[in-house]
Design an enzyme around this catalytic site. Structure first.
Site, short mmCIF file in Angstrom:
data_model
loop_
_atom_site.label_atom_id
_atom_site.label_comp_id
_atom_site.label_asym_id
_atom_site.label_seq_id
_atom_site.Cartn_x
_atom_site.Cartn_y
_atom_site.Cartn_z
N ASP A 38 34.99 46.85 40.03
CA ASP A 38 35.92 46.58 41.19
C ASP A 38 35.14 45.96 42.34
O ASP A 38 33.78 46.27 42.30
CB ASP A 38 36.63 47.88 41.80
N ASP A 39 35.55 44.95 42.95
CA ASP A 39 34.98 44.51 44.25
C ASP A 39 33.96 43.34 44.08
O ASP A 39 33.82 42.94 45.28
CB ASP A 39 34.56 45.67 44.97
N HIS A 88 42.12 41.87 42.05
CA HIS A 88 41.93 43.14 43.13
C HIS A 88 42.25 42.76 44.53
O HIS A 88 41.63 43.41 45.38
CB HIS A 88 40.52 43.76 42.90
N HIS A 92 41.07 43.34 50.11
CA HIS A 92 41.12 44.60 49.70
C HIS A 92 41.71 45.50 50.75
O HIS A 92 41.15 46.41 51.08
CB HIS A 92 39.63 44.85 49.56
N HIS A 182 31.66 50.17 40.50
CA HIS A 182 31.59 49.09 41.18
C HIS A 182 30.37 48.23 40.96
O HIS A 182 29.14 48.72 41.02
CB HIS A 182 31.68 49.30 42.51
#
Ligand code: NI
Length: 225
Positions: A38-39, A88, A92, A182
Site C-alpha cells: 500500500d501507499d 487506495h 489517504h 508498504h
C-alpha cells in the site's frame, strides 16, 4: 461510454503476456499467497519490481492517487509487468469520517489518475487504515470497486526493521492469505529478497489478489478476502 471504454481496455490487458503467465496458476490446486503493498508508488518501488521480475513473482499494489501523480511511470511499469493495481484513494483519509461526495471523489479521481498512468482502471480498492463501513462499501459499489482487506498485517510501518518484518511475514503466511505491507517502508523493500526466498522454499506461489480469488471473481461492492 466511459465505462465500456474502461472495460475494453482491461479486457485487452487481461490477455497480455504478463497477465497470462499467472493465469496458469490454479490456487485451488497449489499453495498460493498474495503479497500486497500500500501507499505507493514511491522511490523504492522500482527495487521491488526488479526483484519480482527476477523471481517471477506477482504482487498487488494499492496506489495512492497523489503518489501516482508524482510517479506515473512507476505505476505504468508495475501494471505492465503483470502486477495487480488497486485504488487506495487520492489523499489517504479515513473514509468513514467523510461525506458521501468526498468518498466518491477520493475513489473516482484516483480511478482516473491510475487509468491515465497505466491504461487500466482498477477493479478493487483498499480503504486507508482499513477503516470502512457499509456506507463506504456502497459508495465503492457505485464506483464499481470491490473492497480488498487482508488476512494478515505485518505492521511493517511500525516495526521498521528488516529482520522483524521478515519474521512477521513468515508468521502470518498461510495458504490463500493476503498480507499487507508498504513499499514506502525501506526496511520492507530490504527484507523482500529474503522473504521471497523463504516463502518459495515453503512451497508458496506468490500471486496477485485477482489470481488468488479466481473462481470467486471480484465483485464490486463486495469485501474480500
Ligand atoms: Ni495506506
Amino acid at each position: 461510454m466511459l465505462i465500456q471504454g474502461l472495460l475494453a481496455v482491461s479486457l485487452v490487458l487481461a490477455g497480455s503476456p504478463a497477465a497470462t503467465t499467472q493465469a496458469k496458476i490454479d490456487c485451488a490446486k497449489v499453495k498460493c499467497l498474495a503479497l500486497t503493498f500500500d501507499d505507493g508508488p514511491g522511490t523504492r518501488t522500482p527495487a521491488l519490481l526488479d526483484l519480482f521480475k527476477k523471481e517471477r513473482v506477482k504482487a498487488t499494489f494499492f496506489l495512492v492517487g497523489k503518489q501516482v501523480e508524482r510517479h506515473p511511470s512507476i505505476a505504468r511499469r508495475a501494471a505492465a509487468e503483470g502486477h495487480a493495481i488497486g485504488n487506495h484513494t487520492y489523499s489517504h483519509p479515513s473514509l468513514p469520517t467523510r461525506f458521501d461526495e468526498d468518498i466518491l471523489n477520493e475513489l473516482q479521481v484516483t480511478q482516473e489518475i491510475i487509468q491515465a498512468a497505466t491504461g487500466q482502471a482498477p477493479k478493487m480498492f483498499r480503504p486507508p487504515f482499513g477503516h470502512t463501513d457499509d456506507r463506504v462499501l456502497e459508495l465503492a459499489n457505485q464506483a464499481e470497486l470491490a473492497q480488498v482487506l487482508w488476512t494478515g498485517t505485518t505492521l511493517d510501518w511500525s516495526l521498521r526493521d528488516a529482520k522483524k518484518i521478515k519474521a512477521s511475514v513468515l508468521r502470518l503466511a498461510k495458504r490463500n492469505g493476503v498480507l499487507l505491507m508498504h513499499d514506502t517502508v525501506p526496511q520492507t523493500v530490504k527484507a523482500m529478497p529474503g522473504i521471497v526466498n523463504e516463502l518459495k522454499k515453503r512451497g508458496y506461489h506468490l500471486v496477485t489478489v485477482p489470481t488468488l480469488l479466481r473462481g470467486k471473481g471480484l465483485e464490486s461492492g463486495v469485501s474480500y478476502p
